[in-house]
Design a protein around this motif. Structure first.
Motif, mmCIF file in Angstrom:
data_model
loop_
_atom_site.group_PDB
_atom_site.id
_atom_site.type_symbol
_atom_site.label_atom_id
_atom_site.label_comp_id
_atom_site.label_asym_id
_atom_site.label_seq_id
_atom_site.Cartn_x
_atom_site.Cartn_y
_atom_site.Cartn_z
ATOM 1 N N TRP A 310 17.274 -35.318 -102.658
ATOM 2 C CA TRP A 310 18.548 -34.845 -102.103
ATOM 3 C C TRP A 310 19.730 -35.696 -102.570
ATOM 4 O O TRP A 310 20.268 -35.442 -103.658
ATOM 5 C CB TRP A 310 18.474 -34.799 -100.576
ATOM 6 C CG TRP A 310 19.625 -34.059 -99.941
ATOM 7 C CD1 TRP A 310 20.407 -33.113 -100.521
ATOM 8 C CD2 TRP A 310 20.118 -34.221 -98.611
ATOM 9 N NE1 TRP A 310 21.353 -32.655 -99.634
ATOM 10 C CE2 TRP A 310 21.198 -33.318 -98.449
ATOM 11 C CE3 TRP A 310 19.745 -35.020 -97.538
ATOM 12 C CZ2 TRP A 310 21.901 -33.204 -97.261
ATOM 13 C CZ3 TRP A 310 20.448 -34.900 -96.342
ATOM 14 C CH2 TRP A 310 21.509 -33.998 -96.207
ATOM 15 N N GLU A 382 12.766 -33.990 -103.446
ATOM 16 C CA GLU A 382 13.338 -33.126 -104.479
ATOM 17 C C GLU A 382 13.367 -33.794 -105.852
ATOM 18 O O GLU A 382 13.518 -33.137 -106.881
ATOM 19 C CB GLU A 382 14.750 -32.712 -104.035
ATOM 20 C CG GLU A 382 15.534 -31.873 -105.021
ATOM 21 C CD GLU A 382 16.636 -32.681 -105.683
ATOM 22 O OE1 GLU A 382 16.536 -32.907 -106.903
ATOM 23 O OE2 GLU A 382 17.574 -33.083 -104.972
ATOM 24 N N ASP A 428 18.463 -24.741 -91.138
ATOM 25 C CA ASP A 428 18.491 -26.170 -91.456
ATOM 26 C C ASP A 428 19.861 -26.586 -91.981
ATOM 27 O O ASP A 428 20.405 -27.635 -91.606
ATOM 28 C CB ASP A 428 17.425 -26.504 -92.502
ATOM 29 C CG ASP A 428 16.012 -26.461 -91.935
ATOM 30 O OD1 ASP A 428 15.869 -26.473 -90.696
ATOM 31 O OD2 ASP A 428 15.059 -26.404 -92.741
ATOM 32 N N LEU A 429 20.423 -25.776 -92.864
ATOM 33 C CA LEU A 429 21.725 -26.108 -93.444
ATOM 34 C C LEU A 429 22.818 -26.118 -92.384
ATOM 35 O O LEU A 429 23.714 -26.979 -92.398
ATOM 36 C CB LEU A 429 22.067 -25.105 -94.550
ATOM 37 C CG LEU A 429 21.191 -25.195 -95.812
ATOM 38 C CD1 LEU A 429 21.500 -24.051 -96.757
ATOM 39 C CD2 LEU A 429 21.402 -26.526 -96.512
ATOM 40 N N VAL A 432 22.479 -29.401 -90.499
ATOM 41 C CA VAL A 432 22.982 -30.537 -91.269
ATOM 42 C C VAL A 432 24.512 -30.548 -91.271
ATOM 43 O O VAL A 432 25.145 -31.598 -91.117
ATOM 44 C CB VAL A 432 22.438 -30.499 -92.710
ATOM 45 C CG1 VAL A 432 23.138 -31.533 -93.594
ATOM 46 C CG2 VAL A 432 20.936 -30.733 -92.708
ATOM 47 N N ASP A 441 19.729 -34.738 -89.597
ATOM 48 C CA ASP A 441 18.331 -34.325 -89.761
ATOM 49 C C ASP A 441 17.374 -35.510 -89.840
ATOM 50 O O ASP A 441 16.266 -35.386 -90.357
ATOM 51 C CB ASP A 441 18.160 -33.445 -91.004
ATOM 52 C CG ASP A 441 16.961 -32.500 -90.858
ATOM 53 O OD1 ASP A 441 16.763 -31.966 -89.763
ATOM 54 O OD2 ASP A 441 16.220 -32.324 -91.837
ATOM 55 N N TRP A 476 21.409 -29.304 -101.145
ATOM 56 C CA TRP A 476 20.230 -28.957 -100.352
ATOM 57 C C TRP A 476 19.770 -27.537 -100.699
ATOM 58 O O TRP A 476 18.586 -27.304 -100.956
ATOM 59 C CB TRP A 476 20.563 -29.067 -98.861
ATOM 60 C CG TRP A 476 19.408 -28.821 -97.921
ATOM 61 C CD1 TRP A 476 18.565 -27.754 -97.899
ATOM 62 C CD2 TRP A 476 18.970 -29.681 -96.867
ATOM 63 N NE1 TRP A 476 17.651 -27.864 -96.888
ATOM 64 C CE2 TRP A 476 17.866 -29.040 -96.250
ATOM 65 C CE3 TRP A 476 19.405 -30.903 -96.377
ATOM 66 C CZ2 TRP A 476 17.205 -29.610 -95.142
ATOM 67 C CZ3 TRP A 476 18.745 -31.459 -95.290
ATOM 68 C CH2 TRP A 476 17.657 -30.824 -94.689
ATOM 69 N N ARG A 477 20.737 -26.606 -100.707
ATOM 70 C CA ARG A 477 20.392 -25.214 -101.023
ATOM 71 C C ARG A 477 19.840 -25.112 -102.448
ATOM 72 O O ARG A 477 18.873 -24.388 -102.702
ATOM 73 C CB ARG A 477 21.613 -24.322 -100.846
ATOM 74 C CG ARG A 477 21.332 -22.838 -101.126
ATOM 75 C CD ARG A 477 22.535 -21.962 -100.870
ATOM 76 N NE ARG A 477 22.744 -21.730 -99.440
ATOM 77 C CZ ARG A 477 23.760 -22.228 -98.735
ATOM 78 N NH1 ARG A 477 24.670 -22.994 -99.335
ATOM 79 N NH2 ARG A 477 23.881 -21.967 -97.457
ATOM 80 N N THR A 480 16.189 -25.992 -102.689
ATOM 81 C CA THR A 480 15.233 -24.996 -102.179
ATOM 82 C C THR A 480 14.987 -23.871 -103.177
ATOM 83 O O THR A 480 14.064 -23.070 -102.985
ATOM 84 C CB THR A 480 15.727 -24.400 -100.849
ATOM 85 O OG1 THR A 480 16.912 -23.620 -101.088
ATOM 86 C CG2 THR A 480 16.024 -25.487 -99.829
ATOM 87 N N TRP A 505 9.139 -31.920 -93.510
ATOM 88 C CA TRP A 505 9.862 -31.245 -94.586
ATOM 89 C C TRP A 505 8.907 -30.636 -95.609
ATOM 90 O O TRP A 505 9.156 -29.552 -96.117
ATOM 91 C CB TRP A 505 10.802 -32.232 -95.287
ATOM 92 C CG TRP A 505 12.124 -32.393 -94.601
ATOM 93 C CD1 TRP A 505 12.562 -31.721 -93.502
ATOM 94 C CD2 TRP A 505 13.178 -33.295 -94.967
ATOM 95 N NE1 TRP A 505 13.815 -32.145 -93.152
ATOM 96 C CE2 TRP A 505 14.225 -33.114 -94.039
ATOM 97 C CE3 TRP A 505 13.338 -34.225 -95.964
ATOM 98 C CZ2 TRP A 505 15.413 -33.828 -94.095
ATOM 99 C CZ3 TRP A 505 14.516 -34.942 -96.019
ATOM 100 C CH2 TRP A 505 15.544 -34.743 -95.096
#
Length: 686
Positions: A310, A382, A428-429, A432, A441, A476-477, A480, A505
């Motif tokens: 992240w 990530e 989740d977003l 945050v 988070d 973050w998006r 994913t 997670w």
């Protein structure tokens, strides 16, 4: 404390008010200590008898236990506090009305406020039962474990205080905490540096330079090593500063009279001059026109680049005692290379969303900048998918791949049902975004640290200084939407995959998926809940990484050695008696003489190897000398008179096998040495 008390830290002290407490035997004191640390929980008489009188017969052990119980009950009554209860075959100690220093220390050390930590360290007067010992192996084993547990708590408290006083520019308090920490762990080079800087901030440059001498001497004496480049550089800097009196005055003044307009380090990501000195230098390299920030620490033989998940901030990473401890451990066996990915931390911001390929090229640019031709790539969260792409694209640059909490796909699909759905991701977003500015988070990232005020405040500052709110949400998006499943079969480098069972997670099934689809991957699951690398399992994680990556390196030519492996098996008498214990003193003496260490034992079996520096180098193809064989044969001679004993002999193997020997690691895939007689395959499954 003037009231009734039981103090075990720094020695044994049971005292009451107004009347003397009767003295009692060492084993009775050992029993009190054992029961006190299990206060309120009953222990069976059989267990206590075996713990403290195991070498005696059962009847004698029971009698000794009864006498000790009677003596301790009288002592408790005289002290005016505590209750010693017996119930049939069970015994319990309740500490009502007694000040118990261990319980007070544990409660205070679990806090995060500096005042609590200082009070905890006042209670920690020394090791548990310092100077106390019994010739009872079960008790000594228990005592060793408890001492280490409490010592680790004291070290953690001191680590937090050193970091805290560094941030607030309290050089005197920082020096005091660092001095005490070095008394416990004298080889902590990072703490030697912190103490040098604290002395320098007080204008005491001679003391700072003398501290370097202490550090250098300790490392040379204990490890035969020189200080790290960072420490040597600091030493030279302080020597230069001593030649300029004005610099000393400015340094002392900056600590004694800090500017009233000094911005808060937790809000700007910038610490004052004293705290700033705790960080390594930050460097930059251009990658497709983007400035990528990186830092290099450690001086080990392995290059290891850590790619975080992240968002990150290279400088603020060092402000967390937990994360800095992880980084220092990684740097203890590697040249540790760290970077802030484009768009985050100290690298260029506002550069738009990257592609996975662009980030991969950023890693290559950093490796080129530091001259790393072959590296271990450690990708967390990530950072893992990008590490997998790098391993598949540039295998010639890879020594090994390490993945922790990593995933192959960021979104749910029928053939990857463990990831979150699009709806869950949006939830989740939103969370945050609402929590940004706080430890966003953290309840999922590091649930074990949620009650640690210091870590919560640090994590909030770390996130704020790693990305803007909008960039953090976008990244973050973006994370994913990654899917690297198709490239997994193309990875052909040594790979370690570590996954926490309770990770909120990334689910364990995702780690197992990677292990199934990456050829030859080693998969390890650790119990726990934390996703971040500095969580509750941080030391276990680094242990796994160190063992794996050191094993992934090719063995240097000429490192074959002749090794005496003592594999002792005594025929079972059928009585259930621990036959090895009967010869414990002889075995211990022989291991001391041979510089050996035990790696496995059972009731009738024992396995040991020599220290790595006590083996004889042997060139491949050359038989060992007769003198070497005769000297190694001597190791087994005391055991030949043991009835029914069978022993192991010599092996050729790599020196690294001896350095990190574990059960089943010795004797496997290594041929028997020339010129020696083997009595079959050495047993490693005793």
């Amino acid at each position: 404390m003037t009231g009734p008390h039981l103090h075990l830290l720094g020695g044994f002290d049971l005292a009451g008010v107004g009347s003397a407490v009767p003295a009692f035997s060492r084993k009775a004191r050992a029993m009190v200590a054992y029961l006190a640390l299990q206060s309120g929980h009953s222990q069976s008489r059989e267990k206590l008898a075996n713990l403290l009188w195991g070498v005696n017969g059962e009847t004698q052990a029971r009698m000794s236990l009864r006498q000790a119980v009677s003596t301790v009950r009288k002592a408790m009554h005289a002290s005016g506090g505590g209750r010693f209860l017996t119930d049939g075959d069970n015994i319990a100690l309740h500490l009502d009305g007694l000040d118990f220093d261990v319980a007070r220390f544990e409660a205070l050390a679990a806090g995060s406020a500096p005042e609590e930590l200082e009070q905890a360290l006042l209670a920690y007067r020394g090791e548990l039962l310092d100077g106390f010992g019994l010739k009872e192996e079960p008790f000594e084993d228990w005592l060793r474990i408890e001492r280490e547990r409490l010592r680790a708590m004291a070290v953690t408290a001191l680590d937090k205080l050193v970091a805290h006083y560094g941030v607030i520019n309290d050089a005197a308090s920082c020096a005091r905490a660092a001095t005490r920490l070095l008394a416990i762990e004298p080889l902590r080079e990072d703490i030697h540096r912190a103490l040098m800087r604290a002395y320098a901030a007080q204008g005491r440059l001679n003391l700072a330079l003398k501290q370097y001498d202490h550090c250098r001497d300790a490392l040379q004496r204990e490890l035969k090593l020189q200080p790290e480049p960072e420490t040597r550089h600091l030493h030279e800097e302080l020597r230069t500063r001593r030649m300029t009196p004005q610099a000393v005055s400015r340094t002392a003044a900056s600590v004694s009279h800090p500017p009233t307009s000094q911005p808060s380090p937790t809000r700007t990501g910038e610490q004052p001059a004293f705290g700033e000195a705790l960080r390594p230098s930050t460097h930059y390299v251009k990658s497709a026109g983007i400035n990528i920030a990186y830092q290099v620490t450690g001086d080990g033989p392995i290059d290891l680049i850590y790619v975080p998940g992240w968002v990150s901030n290279l400088d603020l990473s060092w402000a967390s005692p937990r994360l800095s401890h992880v980084l220092q451990r990684l740097g203890s066996f590697s040249r540790l290379i760290r970077m802030d990915k484009r768009g985050t931390g100290l690298s260029d911001r506002n550069v738009g969303l990257p592609t996975l390929e662009e980030r991969m090229e950023d890693v290559r640019a950093v490796l080129d900048a530091v001259g790393s031709k072959r590296t271990v790539l450690f990708g967390s969260s990530e950072g893992g998918p990008m590490g997998m792409l790098f391993a598949a694209t540039y295998p010639e640059r890879m020594a090994a791949l390490v993945l922790n909490g990593a995933y192959a796909s960021g979104r749910w699909s029928k053939d990857y049902p463990w990831a979150k759905t699009s709806e869950q991701i949006e939830e989740d977003l939103a969370l945050v975004e609402r929590e940004w500015g706080e430890p966003a988070d953290m309840s999922n990232a590091a649930p074990s640290l949620m009650n640690d005020t210091f870590e919560r405040e640090w994590f909030a500052a770390y996130l704020r200084n790693s990305a803007s709110p909008a960039d953090a949400i976008a990244l973050w998006r973006w994370g994913t939407e990654i899917d690297v499943r198709d490239i997994l079969p193309a990875i052909h480098v040594p790979t370690l995959i570590v996954q926490t069972t309770g990770d909120r997670w990334v689910k364990p099934e995702e780690g197992r998926y990677l292990a199934t689809h990456i050829e030859g991957a080693r998969y390890v699951e650790l119990a726990g809940r934390d996703h971040v690398i500095w969580g509750e399992n941080s030391d276990r994680l680094i242990d796994e990484i160190q063992a794996f990556v050191t094993g992934a390196l090719p063995t240097a030519p000429g490192e074959r050695v002749l090794v005496s492996v003592l594999s002792l098996e005594i025929g079972d008498s059928g009585t259930g008696v621990d036959l090895i214990e009967r010869y414990a003193d002889e075995i211990h003496s022989e291991l001391l003489v041979a510089e050996g260490r035990q790696i496995k034992r059972s009731a009738n079996g024992f396995l040991a190897v020599p220290a790595a520096n006590a083996v004889d180098p042997v060139r491949d193809g050359d038989p060992p000398s007769p003198e070497a064989i005769r000297s190694r044969c001597a190791l087994g001679s005391p055991y030949r008179r043991m009835r029914g004993a069978r022993q192991g002999f010599h092996r050729h193997c790599d020196r690294t096998v001896i350095t990190a020997a574990r059960p089943r690691a010795v004797g496997r895939d290594h041929r028997v040495a020339h010129g020696t007689r083997s009595r079959g395959r050495l047993r490693t499954d005793i």
